[in-house]
Design an enzyme around this catalytic site. Sequence first.
Site, PDB file in Angstrom:
ATOM      1  N   GLY A  56       0.849  -1.194   0.000  1.00 15.91           N
ATOM      2  CA  GLY A  56       0.000   0.000   0.000  1.00 15.91           C
ATOM      3  C   GLY A  56       0.875   1.231   0.000  1.00 15.91           C
ATOM      4  N   CYS A  83       5.367  -6.174   1.657  1.00 15.15           N
ATOM      5  CA  CYS A  83       5.729  -4.754   1.652  1.00 15.15           C
ATOM      6  C   CYS A  83       5.001  -4.034   2.806  1.00 15.15           C
ATOM      7  CB  CYS A  83       5.430  -4.139   0.284  1.00 15.15           C
ATOM      8  SG  CYS A  83       6.214  -2.540   0.044  1.00 15.15           S
ATOM      9  N   TYR A  84       4.033  -3.156   2.525  1.00 18.03           N
ATOM     10  CA  TYR A  84       3.303  -2.489   3.613  1.00 18.03           C
ATOM     11  C   TYR A  84       2.734  -3.532   4.575  1.00 18.03           C
ATOM     12  CZ  TYR A  84      -0.001   0.595   6.006  1.00 18.03           C
ATOM     13  OH  TYR A  84      -0.684   1.299   6.957  1.00 18.03           O
ATOM     14  N   HIS A 171       8.247  -7.763  -3.685  1.00 18.57           N
ATOM     15  CA  HIS A 171       6.940  -8.119  -4.251  1.00 18.57           C
ATOM     16  C   HIS A 171       7.024  -9.445  -5.007  1.00 18.57           C
ATOM     17  CE1 HIS A 171       4.674  -4.441  -3.355  1.00 18.57           C
ATOM     18  NE2 HIS A 171       5.863  -3.871  -3.399  1.00 18.57           N
ATOM     19  N   GLU A 173       4.689 -11.078  -6.295  1.00 15.78           N
ATOM     20  CA  GLU A 173       3.660 -11.184  -7.340  1.00 15.78           C
ATOM     21  C   GLU A 173       4.083 -10.570  -8.667  1.00 15.78           C
ATOM     22  OE1 GLU A 173       3.754  -9.262  -4.746  1.00 15.78           O
ATOM     23  OE2 GLU A 173       2.797  -7.317  -5.047  1.00 15.78           O
ATOM     24  N   ASP A 229     -14.961  -8.188 -24.115  1.00 15.15           N
ATOM     25  CA  ASP A 229     -15.347  -8.021 -22.710  1.00 15.15           C
ATOM     26  C   ASP A 229     -16.865  -8.015 -22.520  1.00 15.15           C
ATOM     27  OD1 ASP A 229     -12.643  -7.727 -22.514  1.00 15.15           O
ATOM     28  OD2 ASP A 229     -12.684  -5.550 -22.236  1.00 15.15           O
ATOM     29  N   LYS A 370      -7.161  -9.305 -18.830  1.00 16.68           N
ATOM     30  CA  LYS A 370      -7.674  -9.614 -20.172  1.00 16.68           C
ATOM     31  C   LYS A 370      -7.570 -11.103 -20.522  1.00 16.68           C
ATOM     32  CE  LYS A 370      -9.300  -7.969 -24.059  1.00 16.68           C
ATOM     33  NZ  LYS A 370     -10.344  -6.943 -24.189  1.00 16.68           N
TER      34      LYS A 370
END
Length: 512
Positions: A56, A83-84, A171, A173, A229, A370
């Site tokens: 964050g 992280c945060y 991170h 991810e 979409d 997507k």
Amino acid sequence: MNDPRGILILDFGGQYTQLIARRVRECGVYSAVLPYTASLDDVRDANPVGIILSGGPASVLDDGAPTIDPGIFSLGIPVLGICYGMQLMSHLLGGDIRRGEMREYGRTLVSMDETGHGLLQDLQPESTCWMSHTWQVVQPPCGFTITAHTPNCPVAALENEARALYGVQFHPEVTHTEEGMAVLRNFLFGICHAADDWNMEAYAEQAVQRIREQVGNGTVLLGLSGGVDSAVAAALLYRAIGNRLTCVYVDHGFMRAGESDQVVDIFTKTFPVELKAVDASERFFAALKGVTDPETKRKIIGREFVNVFKEASAQLGKRDHFAQGTIYPDVIESGSVKGSAVIKSHHNVGGLPGELGFTSLVEPLRMLFKDEVRRLGLTLGLPESLVYRQPFPGPGLAIRVIGELTPDKVRIVRESDRILREEIAASGIAASQYFTVLTGAKSVGVMGDERTYAYAVAIRAVATDDFMTADVVHLPYELLDRLSARIIGEVSGCNRVLYDVTTKPPASIEWE
Ligand code: XMP
């Protein structure tokens, strides 16, 4: 989230929160995201096998910084703070947080100090990780050990194995973290013992449940754009509420060859919704008569689109809810992850949900990327030819005709585009986007024994990851020869074929 049991991600406003959720899904594990304001009861109700605290933008020592009930660390559920999230866990449990001497940002070599077990099990002794932080943990809470560090960051990872609490400053991810997926897998499977039985079919079922909860016995109106979409959103809503879904499809006359027919066909046969398809091409051409300026063209198309959509929905009578195929990148672009509705820029029906008195906005793809939307579309039974469509601008072929729009010019660009698509598909060449443009230039030629004075058509084919920059795809000369011969031979009104060899920047991808 009671069934199946999965990972609960608490969102502290980090830009990568949905990416964490996506990575968990990639591992075949169910995940749900709740805002950090979720209560301890909300967390218990979710019944997760593990909890991830996201990154964050705030600093944990700021007044009013996002925080959580520290009871979360005593539920007996493994927690990973990123992280945060790691700094908050450390702060709440009595560790020491300080502002670092310098900001660590970007790819950073991290020394992994404990690779024998736990979160960093089997990682390399040194591994490149993505860092983005100013504050750092300098003293872990009592009972925690340091499991990784960098020259500037004494605590790059920490753990309290007995309480199953873990933290990483980097991170995992983000793809720049080379062994990020290994870290997440260690947490999911080694520590949380999560089941990897989650898939797109399961996602579809959960999304169906959520739609039913939101909509109740109500009716829903959805604007089909002809793109991927909105088609996937419609197929999902059809599964959830069947004939209580009504779709409006406005054909502005600038669609590619065969596209309008395919959309109408799918949503009358495969997903037989109540479909109002409006052929508004004459109206659009009339409104655009004499207009050559690209921005004015776009504005007129946007305005007419809204008018036609409004008229069509008024004719249908009132529907309770409004649905649209907003996907996660649209949400990020708007800068409002937690906030209000995002209406897609093109088939811009902005303001309509409110104006027409809908009680709520249904956006079932809001959390998907997507490629996940495409996989969901296949799962729901949409054909590959629709699901893997290349991107197409909202105003369609209209922005690929330079100068005033006429039905004949749009025919030239539509037919040449069909030939290009056929030839590229047959060649197996990979390109992110490819199309033809009616350049607006006319020149002299000779066909048979006749002098011609006709349009030049340009071919554009680009490779890009993010559409912000693009490289030219090098089409082989033999293919260009064939394209030139076919376009001139099969499409009347053009006598010259050009090949656009300009990257973006300096050019944009579209002409206009
Ligand atoms: P440019 O021409 O700006 O295009 O390099 C970048 C990408 O955006 C697409 N594009 C649009 N997409 N509505 C859309 O949904 C639009 O009005 C629009 N204009 C451009 C373009 O096709 C390319 O993929």
